[in-house]
Design an enzyme around this catalytic site. Structure first.
Site, PDB file in Angstrom:
ATOM      1  N   CYS A  99       0.800  -1.226   0.000  1.00 37.81           N
ATOM      2  CA  CYS A  99       0.000   0.000   0.000  1.00 37.81           C
ATOM      3  C   CYS A  99       0.834   1.279   0.000  1.00 37.81           C
ATOM      4  O   CYS A  99       0.333   2.345  -0.324  1.00 37.81           O
ATOM      5  CB  CYS A  99      -0.938   0.004   1.201  1.00 37.81           C
ATOM      6  SG  CYS A  99      -2.196  -1.301   1.149  1.00 37.81           S
ATOM      7  N   PHE A 140      -9.690  -5.408  -0.067  1.00 38.99           N
ATOM      8  CA  PHE A 140      -8.884  -5.103  -1.249  1.00 38.99           C
ATOM      9  C   PHE A 140      -9.646  -5.264  -2.562  1.00 38.99           C
ATOM     10  O   PHE A 140     -10.434  -6.184  -2.741  1.00 38.99           O
ATOM     11  CB  PHE A 140      -7.629  -5.976  -1.270  1.00 38.99           C
ATOM     12  CG  PHE A 140      -6.610  -5.565  -0.254  1.00 38.99           C
ATOM     13  CD1 PHE A 140      -5.746  -4.514  -0.501  1.00 38.99           C
ATOM     14  CD2 PHE A 140      -6.526  -6.215   0.972  1.00 38.99           C
ATOM     15  CE1 PHE A 140      -4.812  -4.114   0.438  1.00 38.99           C
ATOM     16  CE2 PHE A 140      -5.600  -5.828   1.932  1.00 38.99           C
ATOM     17  CZ  PHE A 140      -4.741  -4.780   1.662  1.00 38.99           C
ATOM     18  N   HIS A 169      -3.859   7.591   2.098  1.00 41.74           N
ATOM     19  CA  HIS A 169      -4.191   6.268   1.582  1.00 41.74           C
ATOM     20  C   HIS A 169      -5.242   5.617   2.483  1.00 41.74           C
ATOM     21  O   HIS A 169      -4.995   5.426   3.681  1.00 41.74           O
ATOM     22  CB  HIS A 169      -2.951   5.387   1.521  1.00 41.74           C
ATOM     23  CG  HIS A 169      -3.272   3.947   1.262  1.00 41.74           C
ATOM     24  ND1 HIS A 169      -3.759   3.507   0.056  1.00 41.74           N
ATOM     25  CD2 HIS A 169      -3.225   2.853   2.066  1.00 41.74           C
ATOM     26  CE1 HIS A 169      -3.977   2.207   0.122  1.00 41.74           C
ATOM     27  NE2 HIS A 169      -3.662   1.787   1.334  1.00 41.74           N
ATOM     28  N   ASN A 217      -9.685  -0.788  -1.016  1.00 38.08           N
ATOM     29  CA  ASN A 217      -8.249  -0.545  -0.932  1.00 38.08           C
ATOM     30  C   ASN A 217      -7.572  -1.223  -2.113  1.00 38.08           C
ATOM     31  O   ASN A 217      -7.523  -2.449  -2.189  1.00 38.08           O
ATOM     32  CB  ASN A 217      -7.721  -1.105   0.396  1.00 38.08           C
ATOM     33  CG  ASN A 217      -6.233  -0.888   0.583  1.00 38.08           C
ATOM     34  OD1 ASN A 217      -5.515  -0.512  -0.342  1.00 38.08           O
ATOM     35  ND2 ASN A 217      -5.746  -1.147   1.783  1.00 38.08           N
TER      36      ASN A 217
END
Length: 398
Positions: free
Chosen positions: A170, A218, A308, A341
């Site tokens: 990430c 994810f 993020h 994500n």
């Protein structure tokens, strides 16, 4: 003497090779696979795809995770057709790494190409003007790798300077942007294409107590950013200035977040401690970053934020620790809701969302001049970039 003349030329070039101003983001592009999964349907989709419907307690736990995630939908390349063609992907007793690598070796650069073409179109210059390429992915286990494939797909010059970042997870997008900043500021006229592309196929697995949190968060996507210093007056439009950058590793946290190649793909480990570790260390990281530009007492609510969105808990913890007003992380929460994500690619989506929100504001005088980009990855590593809004800077005459 020829030697003296050559030395003089080298010295002269060294004095003029640096840019005059900071690196800037000149264009942004994003892309996703076509397959969309609503978060409310994901547990049914995932347990059906892996033929694990009998694991009712684990499925109920995933439903609770998905419900609390702050995610509405995700884009995922993997589908039933791929599973039917490659059943070894959902059989943990059969090696499948080679199968996965064969698929992502084609699809990861292809997704990056889609994002990069959007960024290049917005930039307005030919792809052959790109001097450097930085490609970040956790999906690559082969050489020549995705950077070379993307360069070929885009028709970049054979002399383009390529760098591949692997398994940064990430934080990959933040690390790639920091490298792009260094290149742009130390090579006058450089134009750097940053590309991040991720497919969860490489780490997809059957349900497991230790992994369902990650599977619930994810998604797949690609982001592309063009970076350069000293924007030309004939068409380049700076979106964000990157004023200072730093990387911090939280000591003793190597166990909390990581990835490992196995015969069944990339095995990722995500500890529930990660949001707390970030919360406990974020304030000092930010203080150090802003002191480097002479601001020893920043007001966090005076900044714009490109964070993020590793998960809802990470955003909640940062907001709580810094006492941020609820709308300060709105761009990150919007991206998390719409895409989940997407690992290193996600930060490009956040910057794009920030840019869109900024363009809708009628009063530019009210826009924050300073901001910060944050990305988190294995280590646990925190990537920090101090940003500046070039529009506010111009309005304020600085």
């Amino acid at each position: 003497m020829p030697g003296a003349t050559t030395a003089a030329i080298v010295d002269s070039r060294r004095c003029t090779q640096h840019s005059e101003g900071p690196a800037t983001v000149l264009a942004i592009g994003t892309a996703n696979p076509e397959n969309i999964i609503l978060q409310d349907d994901f547990a049914d989709y995932y347990f059906g795809l892996t033929k694990s419907e009998h694991l009712t307690e684990l499925k109920d736990k995933m439903k609770r995770i998905c419900h609390k995630s702050g995610i509405e939908k995700r884009y995922i390349h993997l589908n039933t057709e791929i599973i039917h063609a490659h059943p070894e992907i959902i059989d943990k007793h059969v090696p499948s790494l080679e199968t996965r690598v064969d698929i992502v070796a084609t699809e990861v650069p292809k997704l990056a190409e889609s994002a990069a073409r959007k960024a290049i179109a917005e930039w307005g210059r030919p792809a052959t003007d790109i001097t450097h390429l930085i490609f970040s992915t956790y999906s690559g286990c082969r050489a020549p790798s995705a950077d070379l494939q993307l360069a070929s797909l885009l028709g970049l010059r054979p002399s383009v300077s390529r760098t591949i970042l692997s398994l940064h997870g990430c934080s990959g997008g933040g690390r790639a942007l920091q490298l792009a900043k260094e290149i742009a500021e130390n090579n006058r006229g450089a134009r750097v294409l940053v590309a991040c592309s991720e497919l969860t196929l490489i780490c997809f697995s059957t349900p497991d107590e230790s992994k369902i949190v990650g599977h619930g968060l994810f998604g797949d996507g690609a982001g592309a950013v063009i970076v350069g210093a000293d924007p030309s007056a004939d068409g380049e439009h700076p979106l964000f200035e990157m004023v200072a950058a730093s990387q911090t590793m939280i000591p003793g946290t190597e166990h909390a977040l990581g990835m490992q190649a196995t015969s069944s793909g990339i095995d990722f480990h995500l500890s529930i401690q990660v949001p707390t570790l970030i919360k406990d260390n974020i304030h000092q990281c930010l203080l150090d970053a802003f002191r480097s530009v002479g601001n020893t007492d920043p007001n966090w609510n005076d900044l714009f934020w490109a964070v993020h969105p590793g998960g809802r808990a990470i955003l909640d913890n940062i907001e709580d620790k810094l006492q941020l007003q609820p709308w300060k992380l709105a761009a990150s929460r919007q991206v998390l809701s719409e895409y989940g994500n997407m690992s290193g690619a996600t930060i490009a989506f956040v910057l794009d969302e920030l840019r869109r929100r900024r363009e809708k504001e009628e009063d530019m005088q009210q826009q924050p001049e300073w901001g910060v980009l944050l990305a988190f990855g294995p280590g646990v590593t925190i990537e920090t970039i101090v940003l500046r809004n070039p529009l506010s800077r111009g309005l304020k005459g600085n």
